[in-house]
Design an enzyme around this catalytic site. Sequence first.
Site, PDB file in Angstrom:
ATOM      1  N   LYS A 194       0.862  -1.180   0.000  1.00 54.67           N
ATOM      2  CA  LYS A 194       0.000   0.000   0.000  1.00 54.67           C
ATOM      3  C   LYS A 194       0.899   1.230   0.000  1.00 54.67           C
ATOM      4  O   LYS A 194       1.696   1.427   0.917  1.00 54.67           O
ATOM      5  CB  LYS A 194      -0.886  -0.017   1.242  1.00 54.67           C
ATOM      6  N   LYS A 247      -2.136  -1.557  -3.861  1.00 56.51           N
ATOM      7  CA  LYS A 247      -3.011  -0.393  -3.799  1.00 56.51           C
ATOM      8  C   LYS A 247      -2.192   0.874  -3.870  1.00 56.51           C
ATOM      9  O   LYS A 247      -1.217   0.966  -3.116  1.00 56.51           O
ATOM     10  CB  LYS A 247      -3.785  -0.470  -2.478  1.00 56.51           C
TER      11      LYS A 247
HETATM   12  C1  PBG Z   1      -7.028   3.505   5.360  1.00 60.19           C
HETATM   13  C2  PBG Z   1      -7.567   3.279   4.003  1.00 60.19           C
HETATM   14  C3  PBG Z   1      -7.458   4.173   2.929  1.00 60.19           C
HETATM   15  C4  PBG Z   1      -8.128   3.598   1.844  1.00 60.19           C
HETATM   16  C5  PBG Z   1      -8.626   2.369   2.273  1.00 60.19           C
HETATM   17  N1  PBG Z   1      -8.262   2.187   3.612  1.00 60.19           N
HETATM   18  C6  PBG Z   1      -6.871   5.539   2.841  1.00 60.19           C
HETATM   19  C7  PBG Z   1      -5.643   5.863   3.551  1.00 60.19           C
HETATM   20  O1  PBG Z   1      -4.713   5.053   3.673  1.00 60.19           O
HETATM   21  O2  PBG Z   1      -5.566   6.988   4.005  1.00 60.19           O
HETATM   22  C8  PBG Z   1      -8.260   4.246   0.494  1.00 60.19           C
HETATM   23  C9  PBG Z   1      -9.201   3.655  -0.469  1.00 60.19           C
HETATM   24  C10 PBG Z   1      -9.517   4.564  -1.621  1.00 60.19           C
HETATM   25  O3  PBG Z   1      -8.919   5.637  -1.796  1.00 60.19           O
HETATM   26  O4  PBG Z   1     -10.416   4.199  -2.374  1.00 60.19           O
HETATM   27  N2  PBG Z   1      -6.946   2.435   6.221  1.00 60.19           N
END
Ligand code: PBG
Length: 323
Positions: A194, A247
């Site tokens: 991520k 991601k």
């Molecule tokens: C945080 C989380 C995020 C997303 C899913 N879980 C955002 C972040 O890390 O700040 C983003 C998903 C998206 O942008 O569609 N646990």
Amino acid sequence: MLQRPRRNRQSAVIRSMVEENRLSVKDMMFPLFVMEGQNTQTEISSMPGIYRFTLDLLLAEIESCVKLGIQSFALFPQIPESKKDSMATESYKKGNIYTESIYEISKRFPEISLLTDVAMDPYSSDGHDGIVKDGQILNDETLPVLAKMAIAQAQAGSKLIGPSDMMDGRVGYLRQALDEAGYSQVGIMAYTVKYASAFYGPFRDALESAPKFGDKKTYQMNPANRREALIEAELDEMEGADFLMVKPALAYLDIIALLKENSHLPIAAYNVSGEYAMVKAAAQNGWIDGEKAMLESLLSIKRAGAQVILTYFAKEFAQLKLA
Ligand code: PBG
């Protein structure tokens, strides 16, 4: 000329015969947002066509998606600011909106797959995915909070949890906690790679979960790094993950392909909120054909090697009723 690649492109039937990848609604997982209250849905302004629903309306929304052939969903909660605190205690409180939703959805739709989110940020007054102390995000102290959350979700009926926090060691820690609590059948879709990305903005609007200070660069990965993704993948695999996720998706197709080549686990990719918003915004301006751009982006994610695509386009795709 011996080779004329155009011969295999000369009719729709031939093109279809040699088509290497084909999208199906079965590839897709649809992210949903739930909020407290009744009979209300609010559109997220930075994500046209995507809503936060109260649980009663969310059940109806899931029903209409199931009728369209969508079989899997991911759920995220919007928690009122008044219930947030530095330890995210709301996340494992009995009867909170999230576990109540998991319970109701699992009861009403036992056949679907629901990915439930394990991370502190929706419940954290700091807007971070870990406990904050003196401006630092604590790793090992965060793990027990995540475990309490995961067990509360398993008790509510979750069969698949998605740790989206990027703390070190959390997959193994959660695996052990679930096993010890008697939930060895609950799977883990790890947010393995991520990145600290600019493409999460609209999601943070939806949850009102943006960090109150700083950024997430001490736990999410540097977009410049590729080899480091293999370290995360090896660790999650050793720690017991059932799926590895990359991601965002579109800006990281090379990483999806890398994990696909280096792991035997199924690979998921999250086509995140900002990637959705860009297509929608350009289409609304008449600058691109939104439907074609959607199909091409989703296809590229599948071609790169993702077996599961988390995407806000899932319902729109399903409505097209392509095979
Ligand atoms: C945080 C989380 C995020 C997303 C899913 N879980 C955002 C972040 O890390 O700040 C983003 C998903 C998206 O942008 O569609 N646990």
